[in-house]
Design a protein around this motif. Structure first.
Motif, PDB file in Angstrom:
ATOM      1  N   VAL A 112       0.823  -1.218   0.000  1.00  0.00           N
ATOM      2  CA  VAL A 112       0.000   0.000   0.000  1.00  0.00           C
ATOM      3  C   VAL A 112       0.862   1.277   0.000  1.00  0.00           C
ATOM      4  CG1 VAL A 112      -1.762   1.315   1.267  1.00  0.00           C
ATOM      5  CG2 VAL A 112      -2.035  -1.150   0.955  1.00  0.00           C
ATOM      6  N   PRO A 113       1.881   1.389   0.886  1.00  0.00           N
ATOM      7  CA  PRO A 113       2.704   2.609   0.841  1.00  0.00           C
ATOM      8  C   PRO A 113       3.435   2.770  -0.493  1.00  0.00           C
ATOM      9  CG  PRO A 113       3.125   1.363   2.854  1.00  0.00           C
ATOM     10  CD  PRO A 113       2.275   0.503   1.996  1.00  0.00           C
ATOM     11  N   LEU A 114       3.818   1.645  -1.115  1.00  0.00           N
ATOM     12  CA  LEU A 114       4.496   1.761  -2.413  1.00  0.00           C
ATOM     13  C   LEU A 114       3.544   2.328  -3.470  1.00  0.00           C
ATOM     14  CD1 LEU A 114       6.605  -1.546  -2.563  1.00  0.00           C
ATOM     15  CD2 LEU A 114       7.468   0.801  -2.396  1.00  0.00           C
ATOM     16  N   ILE A 115       2.293   1.861  -3.459  1.00  0.00           N
ATOM     17  CA  ILE A 115       1.328   2.387  -4.429  1.00  0.00           C
ATOM     18  C   ILE A 115       1.080   3.873  -4.167  1.00  0.00           C
ATOM     19  CG2 ILE A 115      -1.061   2.237  -5.273  1.00  0.00           C
ATOM     20  CD1 ILE A 115      -0.971  -0.762  -4.682  1.00  0.00           C
ATOM     21  N   LYS A 116       0.983   4.229  -2.888  1.00  0.00           N
ATOM     22  CA  LYS A 116       0.760   5.638  -2.563  1.00  0.00           C
ATOM     23  C   LYS A 116       1.920   6.504  -3.054  1.00  0.00           C
ATOM     24  CE  LYS A 116      -0.878   6.626   1.635  1.00  0.00           C
ATOM     25  NZ  LYS A 116      -0.973   6.477   3.120  1.00  0.00           N
ATOM     26  N   ALA A 117       3.136   6.031  -2.788  1.00  0.00           N
ATOM     27  CA  ALA A 117       4.308   6.798  -3.204  1.00  0.00           C
ATOM     28  C   ALA A 117       4.358   6.891  -4.722  1.00  0.00           C
ATOM     29  CB  ALA A 117       5.575   6.151  -2.660  1.00  0.00           C
ATOM     30  N   ALA A 118       4.006   5.806  -5.407  1.00  0.00           N
ATOM     31  CA  ALA A 118       4.034   5.799  -6.871  1.00  0.00           C
ATOM     32  C   ALA A 118       3.002   6.778  -7.431  1.00  0.00           C
ATOM     33  CB  ALA A 118       3.764   4.393  -7.391  1.00  0.00           C
ATOM     34  N   ILE A 119       1.822   6.810  -6.800  1.00  0.00           N
ATOM     35  CA  ILE A 119       0.779   7.735  -7.260  1.00  0.00           C
ATOM     36  C   ILE A 119       1.268   9.177  -7.133  1.00  0.00           C
ATOM     37  CG2 ILE A 119      -1.475   8.710  -6.620  1.00  0.00           C
ATOM     38  CD1 ILE A 119      -2.413   5.846  -6.025  1.00  0.00           C
ATOM     39  N   LYS A 120       1.962   9.468  -6.040  1.00  0.00           N
ATOM     40  CA  LYS A 120       2.424  10.836  -5.808  1.00  0.00           C
ATOM     41  C   LYS A 120       3.699  11.159  -6.584  1.00  0.00           C
ATOM     42  CE  LYS A 120      -0.658  12.511  -3.074  1.00  0.00           C
ATOM     43  NZ  LYS A 120      -1.383  13.729  -3.442  1.00  0.00           N
ATOM     44  N   HIS A 121       4.305  10.155  -7.192  1.00  0.00           N
ATOM     45  CA  HIS A 121       5.561  10.393  -7.910  1.00  0.00           C
ATOM     46  C   HIS A 121       5.277  11.005  -9.280  1.00  0.00           C
ATOM     47  CE1 HIS A 121       9.719   9.778  -9.081  1.00  0.00           C
ATOM     48  NE2 HIS A 121       9.272   9.283 -10.218  1.00  0.00           N
ATOM     49  N   PRO A 122       5.910  12.148  -9.595  1.00  0.00           N
ATOM     50  CA  PRO A 122       5.583  12.847 -10.843  1.00  0.00           C
ATOM     51  C   PRO A 122       6.401  12.355 -12.044  1.00  0.00           C
ATOM     52  CG  PRO A 122       7.063  14.166  -9.522  1.00  0.00           C
ATOM     53  CD  PRO A 122       6.865  12.884  -8.766  1.00  0.00           C
ATOM     54  N   GLY A 123       6.333  11.094 -12.334  1.00  0.00           N
ATOM     55  CA  GLY A 123       7.079  10.553 -13.465  1.00  0.00           C
ATOM     56  C   GLY A 123       6.680   9.114 -13.665  1.00  0.00           C
ATOM     57  N   PRO A 124       7.384   8.396 -14.534  1.00  0.00           N
ATOM     58  CA  PRO A 124       7.038   6.995 -14.773  1.00  0.00           C
ATOM     59  C   PRO A 124       7.358   6.121 -13.553  1.00  0.00           C
ATOM     60  CG  PRO A 124       9.019   7.575 -15.966  1.00  0.00           C
ATOM     61  CD  PRO A 124       8.522   8.848 -15.350  1.00  0.00           C
ATOM     62  N   SER A 125       6.297   5.571 -12.918  1.00  0.00           N
ATOM     63  CA  SER A 125       6.494   4.706 -11.753  1.00  0.00           C
ATOM     64  C   SER A 125       6.128   3.292 -12.158  1.00  0.00           C
ATOM     65  CB  SER A 125       5.583   5.104 -10.605  1.00  0.00           C
ATOM     66  OG  SER A 125       5.594   6.483 -10.431  1.00  0.00           O
ATOM     67  N   PHE A 126       6.977   2.373 -11.812  1.00  0.00           N
ATOM     68  CA  PHE A 126       6.707   0.989 -12.166  1.00  0.00           C
ATOM     69  C   PHE A 126       6.737   0.125 -10.908  1.00  0.00           C
ATOM     70  CE2 PHE A 126       8.374  -3.246 -13.221  1.00  0.00           C
ATOM     71  CZ  PHE A 126       7.308  -3.693 -13.984  1.00  0.00           C
ATOM     72  N   ILE A 127       5.666  -0.665 -10.708  1.00  0.00           N
ATOM     73  CA  ILE A 127       5.663  -1.608  -9.584  1.00  0.00           C
ATOM     74  C   ILE A 127       5.396  -3.004 -10.131  1.00  0.00           C
ATOM     75  CG2 ILE A 127       4.773  -2.177  -7.298  1.00  0.00           C
ATOM     76  CD1 ILE A 127       3.603   0.591  -7.084  1.00  0.00           C
ATOM     77  N   ASP A 128       6.343  -3.886  -9.875  1.00  0.00           N
ATOM     78  CA  ASP A 128       6.191  -5.290 -10.243  1.00  0.00           C
ATOM     79  C   ASP A 128       5.658  -6.000  -8.993  1.00  0.00           C
ATOM     80  OD1 ASP A 128       6.499  -7.815 -11.432  1.00  0.00           O
ATOM     81  OD2 ASP A 128       8.596  -7.979 -10.776  1.00  0.00           O
ATOM     82  N   VAL A 129       4.417  -6.465  -9.051  1.00  0.00           N
ATOM     83  CA  VAL A 129       3.850  -7.119  -7.871  1.00  0.00           C
ATOM     84  C   VAL A 129       3.759  -8.623  -8.120  1.00  0.00           C
ATOM     85  CG1 VAL A 129       2.014  -7.121  -6.159  1.00  0.00           C
ATOM     86  CG2 VAL A 129       2.450  -5.056  -7.498  1.00  0.00           C
ATOM     87  N   ILE A 130       4.534  -9.386  -7.380  1.00  0.00           N
ATOM     88  CA  ILE A 130       4.435 -10.844  -7.483  1.00  0.00           C
ATOM     89  C   ILE A 130       3.095 -11.244  -6.883  1.00  0.00           C
ATOM     90  CG2 ILE A 130       5.535 -13.059  -6.982  1.00  0.00           C
ATOM     91  CD1 ILE A 130       7.406 -11.127  -8.427  1.00  0.00           C
ATOM     92  N   SER A 131       2.280 -11.890  -7.707  1.00  0.00           N
ATOM     93  CA  SER A 131       0.897 -12.126  -7.329  1.00  0.00           C
ATOM     94  C   SER A 131       0.543 -13.581  -7.631  1.00  0.00           C
ATOM     95  CB  SER A 131       0.013 -11.158  -8.130  1.00  0.00           C
ATOM     96  OG  SER A 131      -1.336 -11.443  -7.930  1.00  0.00           O
TER      97      SER A 131
END
Lengths: 619, 351
Positions: free
Chosen positions: B197-216
């Motif tokens: 959750v904090p990673l998604i929040k930080a990515a949303i607030k990041h003003p550029g290309p944010s990439f999250i690889d979530v092992i699911s």
């Protein structure tokens, strides 16, 4: 916290809030489902086994189940669901109308007489006397007669039924319903009812060589008013319960035009509504306490107000005014509630001038007391300093081993459902006594827990939660009810409304059962749970754990269901039982079947083989 | 999946955020994925993150391609804009949408098939162009919709449910994102929301290309022994480099940490990223070292998770091509056709 011991019968029992709160532990969700299925006779029998008087209680019960009902807590905070609808009471969270559903079963059932127990051919030779023909005695008789005991019930009134017949007015409880349900018991066979027979000596009864005597004589003495003028006005000042009994048995059929009812309990509500029907035009209830603190059930107060009876609060009776030998009115002192440091309420005079209310008659309903003038103090039954018999809280046995007490006569005035619960327990004691067993050694109730899974997403109960608000019971036209005291006010739910109300039940007896060994901690249950009940977290002491939950713990009296440590992360599963909808979505979303929905049925220990030690069969 | 819609009833304490919405308002339709699918946890994490950040649902566009993962935007943010594109083409559609209206929050949701197989080129170019977005890959290593064939991210030598060993090298999406200079790169595990959750929040607030690889983990086809993307395997081999706390600008920073344990990184909007170090000497601002670390640990059979890289200076496509601040879709005739005088001026400049 230690892992929850779900094998203990009490754990899941407490989750079924209504059943836990019911003194007789009626399996409420079980009979509500049967009502929804249209199986009214089955629903009736589930009730009959537990509480003996479903038709009577479905109209008159004090319903301890309803304040406990989870539905009320669940609707809390859900304003958008409780949109005001014109015909609804309002937007307050409300429990399922458990009590009135009981009546739906009673009203719509088929003939169930063939399902009732009969006296066995082989009697056991024991004779039991029940003093008083009210709910407690009738329960003892019902539990013991089918086991072969011969029962003799002594009833002072012309018909058995006790409080239910003498004090509950006919506009709330028709005679036919009492006759029917009392008849189901006396119809068992080996029960003799000696009506019109007032017992005036316990010694005489004991001399008749009964094997045991059960005293279920209620709390028959109305508390009297002690103010100046009371004696002079005696002709027009009546004790509420005696007056109600006289009305019930047809000895009184009218009252003055202006009536003051003193008291704030359910008896006062019955008095004022009865007076309204017997010629009272200006009937008012005057109470010492505030409205909220009145002892009457909220719905009984509302019903009185609905019939145009004002309730005046914070007025303490000071005197009766008698002119020319006739009562003309009463004076009251205005008080206010003040709370001391310990939170104890004191009613202190406001200093305002006394208020005078004109009246022709006064009904005094300010409390009931126990009275045992007929029990000789040397009959072996010990009495305490309050003149109450010393009765064992578990066995209901008095200090005379042959004499048992139950209902209001055991521990003071309560209500019908408590009387039934006492009756069951006393019957167990009597049955154990004659089986030669230790009376205090009472077996735990029998419990079955069965999975409700029918298919991949199919359950044998309806888990689609109805968002509907509580249905209001329709009333007979007031033009009819206020004219005739025998016309029943409530019409009861019809089948359609009964179904709709039944669908509001959350099936709390269908338990969420967790198997920690199967859990892979995928969080699917946490994500789907609409009420945020489930948490996976590090274990801690209960107080600490309650702060770590997904949603805050609002009611610490509601248990946390805690698992053992989970295999992969060493965390535990903690479920706050508080507002679980029992919708089963956790189990539907669980990939490994770690969650399952299992119906918990508890069979309370009644008199009979179930209360005795298992007998080894002869080889 | 379930047959019943989630009941509308909610916990009595459920509260609205500053935008006036409860967490339940950020939910979507009932998921039709398999019970226990990691993707559902990611959906729940997105819901939680958006609620916590007080995001206006109508200011979000969620875009996806084809696959189990690409179905999920139906299951969260039911009041946001959505586009379900051709297989593997989500990055192009997202780029186009972003160019037309730079004011929305773009959430690209894709899977290992959609991004590492058919859409690999799209993924690479979208990252290297620096589109301002949150690109989440729900990575389970199999084709779940077609019953569990290896996908392009499956580890070489891992075993399929039928017992076949994977002969191919995996595509390393985190490595590619680092290589192509995504300015925010993270890896997480769907079974650990505290991290996700904090990673998604930080990515949303990041003003550029944010990439999250979530092992699911795919519970139906890739949760067995021999899989490297099962719940058990990921839990046993998870090598988190740090723990992220996302701190909004209005919150006070209270917790005390010993020096060296924590790195605070201030964001443009005043929010703070606080990283608690788990791996000594891991520096998430050093891209080259990050690439090395991820490769090194992967070679040792570990799955590195956490905030892997955060560029100190983030920039995005709009800055690179110098578009106007006003979203293009809001420009009117007056701005777009400035008249013959303006044309004359331009022509004069070219002579």
């Amino acid at each position: 916290m230690k892992p929850t011991d779900i094998a203990h019968p009490d754990y899941f029992h407490k989750v079924v809030d209504c059943q836990w709160a019911c003194p007789a532990h009626t399996p409420v969700p079980e009979y509500i489902r049967l009502i929804a299925a249209g199986r009214y006779g089955d629903a009736y029998m589930v009730n009959w086994n537990s509480n003996v008087f479903p038709g009577i209680l479905g109209r008159t019960c004090d319903r301890p189940c309803e304040p406990a009902c989870r539905r009320g807590r669940v609707e809390e905070g859900n304003v958008e669901i409780r949109k005001p609808v014109a015909h609804e009471h309002g937007t307050q969270p409300e429990p399922v109308a458990i009590c009135r559903l009981k009546r739906v079963a009673a009203d719509n059932k088929e003939d169930i007489s063939a399902r009732l127990p009969k006296a066995p051919k082989q009697k056991n030779g024991k004779r039991i006397a029940c003093i008083g023909g009210g709910p407690a005695s009738l329960t003892v008789a019902r539990d013991l007669a089918p086991l072969g005991y011969d029962i003799t019930i002594y009833e002072a009134d012309p018909k058995a039924g006790g409080f239910m017949r003498s004090q509950v007015p006919r506009f709330r409880l028709p005679e036919a319903v009492i006759d029917e349900e009392v008849g189901y018991i006396t119809g068992i066979g080996n029960i003799e009812v000696k009506t019109g027979t007032r017992v005036d000596s316990l010694k005489k009864i004991l001399a008749e060589n009964y094997d045991a005597v059960f005293v279920g004589t209620g709390a028959p003495r109305g508390r009297d008013l002690d103010v100046p003028g009371r004696a002079e006005a005696a002709k027009n000042v009546h004790l509420g319960i005696d007056w109600l009994a006289s009305v019930s048995f047809g000895h009184i059929d009218k009252i003055g035009k202006r009536v003051i009812v003193l008291g704030g309990g359910n008896t006062a509500m019955d008095c004022c509504r009865s007076a309204k029907r017997l010629g009272g035009e200006d009937v008012k209830v005057i109470v010492r306490s505030g409205y909220e603190e009145m002892k009457a059930s909220p719905w009984e107060k509302e019903d009185a107000i609905e019939e145009g009876i004002p309730i005046l609060n914070f007025l303490v009776p000071k005197s009766c005014r008698v002119e020319n030998g006739k009562l003309t009115g009463m004076s009251f002192e205005k008080v206010k509630a003040e709370y001391d440091a310990k939170g104890k309420r004191n009613l202190v005079p406001t200093g305002e001038a006394e208020q005078f209310f004109e009246c022709d008659d006064v009904l005094v309903a300010i409390g009931q007391e126990n009275a045992f003038p007929w029990i000789e103090r040397d009959a072996g039954v010990e009495f305490d300093k309050w003149n109450m018999p010393v009765v064992d809280k578990v066995t209901f046995q008095s200090t005379n081993p042959k004499v048992f007490f139950g209902g209001d006569s055991a521990f003071g005035p309560k209500n019908i459902i408590w009387a039934v619960a006492h009756g069951h327990e006393a019957a167990v004691s009597i049955d154990k006594m004659f089986s030669g067993e230790e009376m205090k050694d009472r077996p735990l109730p029998a419990v079955t827990v069965i999975s409700q899974k029918m298919g991949i997403h199919e359950w044998s109960y309806d888990n689609d939660i109805s968002a509907a608000l509580r249905n209001k019971v329709p009333w007979q036209d007031q033009k009819l009810t206020l004219k005739n005291i025998k016309v029943e006010v409530e019409l009861g739910f019809d089948a359609k409304a009964g179904f709709a109300e039944a669908q509001r039940c959350l099936n709390c007896d269908v338990q969420t059962v967790f198997a920690p060994k199967l859990c892979i901690e995928c969080d699917a249950c946490v994500d789907i749970c609409p009420m945020d009940c489930i948490t996976f977290t590090e274990n801690a002491e209960e107080a600490e754990l309650r702060t770590q939950l997904t949603a805050p713990s609002l009611h610490p009296d509601q248990d946390l269901y805690v698992s053992e440590k989970l295999r992969m992360t060493g965390r535990i599963m903690a479920k706050d039982e508080d507002v679980c909808l029992h919708c089963g979505l956790c189990a539907e979303r669980c990939p490994t079947g770690a969650w399952d929905m299992q119906k918990y049925l508890i069979k309370m220990t009644h008199a009979g083989p179930g209360c005795r030690k298992p007998q080894r069969k002869a080889a | 999946m379930t047959y019943l819609a989630k009941p509308k009833l909610h916990h009595p304490s459920l509260a609205p955020n500053a935008a006036g919405y409860t967490r339940r308002d950020y939910e979507g339709k009932i998921s039709t994925l398999c019970a226990g699918c990691g993707h559902d946890s990611i959906s729940a994490s997105i819901i939680q993150a958006c609620w916590e950040l007080d995001i206006q649902p109508h200011r979000v566009a969620k875009l996806s391609g084809i696959g189990c993962s690409s179905k999920t935007p139906d299951y969260f943010l039911g009041n946001s804009h959505g586009f379900n594109s051709v297989h593997g083409r989500m990055p192009s559609v997202l780029t186009g949408a972003n160019l037309a209206n730079r004011d929305l929050l773009y959430l690209g949701v894709s899977g290992d098939g959609d991004s590492a197989s058919i859409g690999l080129g799209q993924f690479a170019h979208c990252i290297r162009r620096g589109v301002n977005m949150v690109y989440i890959v729900e990575n389970n290593g199999v084709y779940g919709l077609t019953k569990g064939q290896f996908s392009a991210t499956a580890t070489k030598g891992s075993k399929s449910k039928r017992g076949v060993l994977n002969p191919d090298e995996p595509v390393d999406l985190v490595g590619m994102a680092l290589l192509l200079r995504a300015t925010f790169v993270a890896r997480a595990f769907s079974g650990d929301k505290k991290q996700l959750v904090p990673l998604i929040k930080a990515a949303i607030k990041h003003p550029g290309p944010s990439f999250i690889d979530v092992i699911s983990p795919c519970v139906a086809f890739n949760n067995h022994e021999g899989s490297t993307k099962s719940y058990d395997y990921v839990r046993q081999h998870n090598a988190a480099v740090n723990r992220l706390d996302f701190i909004e600008s209005r919150e006070e920073i209270t917790a005390d940490y010993a020096p060296g344990e924590v790195i605070n990184i201030a964001q443009h909007d005043g929010s703070q990223l606080r990283l608690r170090k788990l791996a000594a000497d891991y520096d998430p601002t050093d891209r080259i070292k990050a690439m090395n670390h991820v490769q090194e640990r992967a070679a040792a059979g570990e799955i590195v998770t956490g905030l892997l890289y955060l560029a100190s200076e983030a920039a995005d496509l709009h800055q690179y091509i110098s578009t106007v601040d006003t979203p293009l879709n809001q420009l009117g005739t007056k701005e777009l056709c400035p008249g013959s005088a303006a044309l004359e001026k331009i022509n004069a400049g070219l002579r």
